[in-house]
Design a protein around this motif. Structure first.
Motif, short mmCIF file in Angstrom:
data_model
loop_
_atom_site.label_atom_id
_atom_site.label_comp_id
_atom_site.label_asym_id
_atom_site.label_seq_id
_atom_site.Cartn_x
_atom_site.Cartn_y
_atom_site.Cartn_z
N GLY A 118 0.81 -1.21 0.00
CA GLY A 118 0.00 0.00 0.00
C GLY A 118 0.85 1.26 0.00
N CYS A 119 1.95 1.25 0.76
CA CYS A 119 2.85 2.40 0.75
C CYS A 119 3.47 2.61 -0.63
N ALA A 120 3.81 1.50 -1.29
CA ALA A 120 4.35 1.60 -2.65
C ALA A 120 3.32 2.18 -3.60
N PHE A 165 -4.72 -0.70 2.60
CA PHE A 165 -4.44 -2.04 2.09
C PHE A 165 -4.49 -3.09 3.20
N VAL A 166 -4.31 -2.66 4.45
CA VAL A 166 -4.30 -3.61 5.57
C VAL A 166 -5.71 -3.84 6.13
N LEU A 167 -6.66 -2.97 5.77
CA LEU A 167 -8.02 -3.09 6.32
C LEU A 167 -8.65 -4.48 6.11
N MET A 219 -7.45 -3.26 -4.09
CA MET A 219 -8.22 -3.11 -2.86
C MET A 219 -9.52 -3.90 -2.92
N VAL A 220 -10.16 -3.92 -4.09
CA VAL A 220 -11.38 -4.72 -4.25
C VAL A 220 -11.06 -6.21 -4.15
N VAL A 221 -9.97 -6.62 -4.79
CA VAL A 221 -9.56 -8.03 -4.72
C VAL A 221 -9.27 -8.44 -3.29
#
Length: 250
Positions: A118-120, A165-167, A219-221
């Motif tokens: 997510g940071c990338a 991304f971690v949610l 994010m959907v995946v």
């Protein structure tokens, strides 16, 4: 272990973690120029794309030095993360059961790569966001940006997308804790996709649809992957509950 022994162990782990961060910050000091040059690259994009003067400013005498130290500390935290994360686990692990240890390691080694990914992704969309935000200024005006506020903005954006991304991992964690079921996760898929689209639309320029979808699709995946894990867990929990009821009936 007694309370006093726990406190001594905690002090030992905190000291080792702090020492690791300190060593990482020293290394980060020598890498700070490289990191700062990479982070301020979007400023040059503004100058070329919008045809305006764009500069980072250091309003105080100590601003440049303060920012260099701040970058050094953050780089040090990242570099030394294996060290201080190990200290956290070394302190917590003796108090966990074998199953809890397995879940803890599973969530940890899933969340960390997703956060870094997510940071990338946040770093990828950073130039677009900077270009969009500064584009609201009149074309005849210069973009004079305070270096400290720019760094804080970059940090918040990158970390926010990393957390996004971690949610899904936290969704799975809530499912394992019995707070939400897989059925409730799939029922909310429309709302989840809408929120994801809105989030990625804010994080990327309106004209750059490709970047928006490149950010939204993973994010959907991940959301539906979390649903799949929750389904497997709910089925396993239902089988265990049925077996327990049958055992009680006997």
């Amino acid at each position: 272990m007694s309370l006093g022994q726990h406190l001594l162990e905690l002090r030992k782990r905190l000291f080792l973690a702090a020492a690791g961060i300190l060593v990482g910050a020293v290394i980060g000091y020598f890498l700070s120029d490289f990191v700062w040059n990479a982070l301020r690259e979007p400023i040059y994009t503004i100058a070329s794309a919008q045809g305006r003067s764009a500069q980072l400013n250091y309003p105080d005498i100590t601003s440049a030095f303060d920012l260099k130290l701040k970058i050094s500390v953050y780089v040090g935290i990242v570099i030394s993360s294996p060290m201080w994360l190990y200290q956290v686990f070394a302190f917590l692990m003796p108090g966990l059961t074998r199953t809890e240890k397995r879940y803890t390691f599973g969530f940890f080694f899933t969340a960390v790569p997703l956060f870094l990914a997510g940071c990338a992704a946040g770093f990828y969309v950073l130039p677009h966001v900077v270009e969009l935000m500064t584009g609201f200024a009149p074309s005849q005006d210069a973009a004079l940006i305070t270096a400290q506020s720019y760094f804080d903005f970059v940090l918040k954006l990158v970390v926010a997308i990393g957390i996004a991304f971690v949610l899904p991992v936290f969704i799975v964690l809530l499912n394992f804790a019995g707070v939400i079921s897989a059925q409730s996760i799939i029922k909310s898929w429309r709302v989840a996709i809408l929120v994801i689209i809105l989030f990625t639309a804010i994080a990327t320029p309106a004209a750059d649809v490709v970047s928006m979808f490149l950010l939204a699709i993973p994010m959907v995946v991940l959301y539906f992957a979390a649903y799949g894990v929750a389904v497997l867990h709910d089925r396993r929990a239902a089988r265990r509950a049925l077996a327990f009821e049958q055992e009680l009936a006997l």
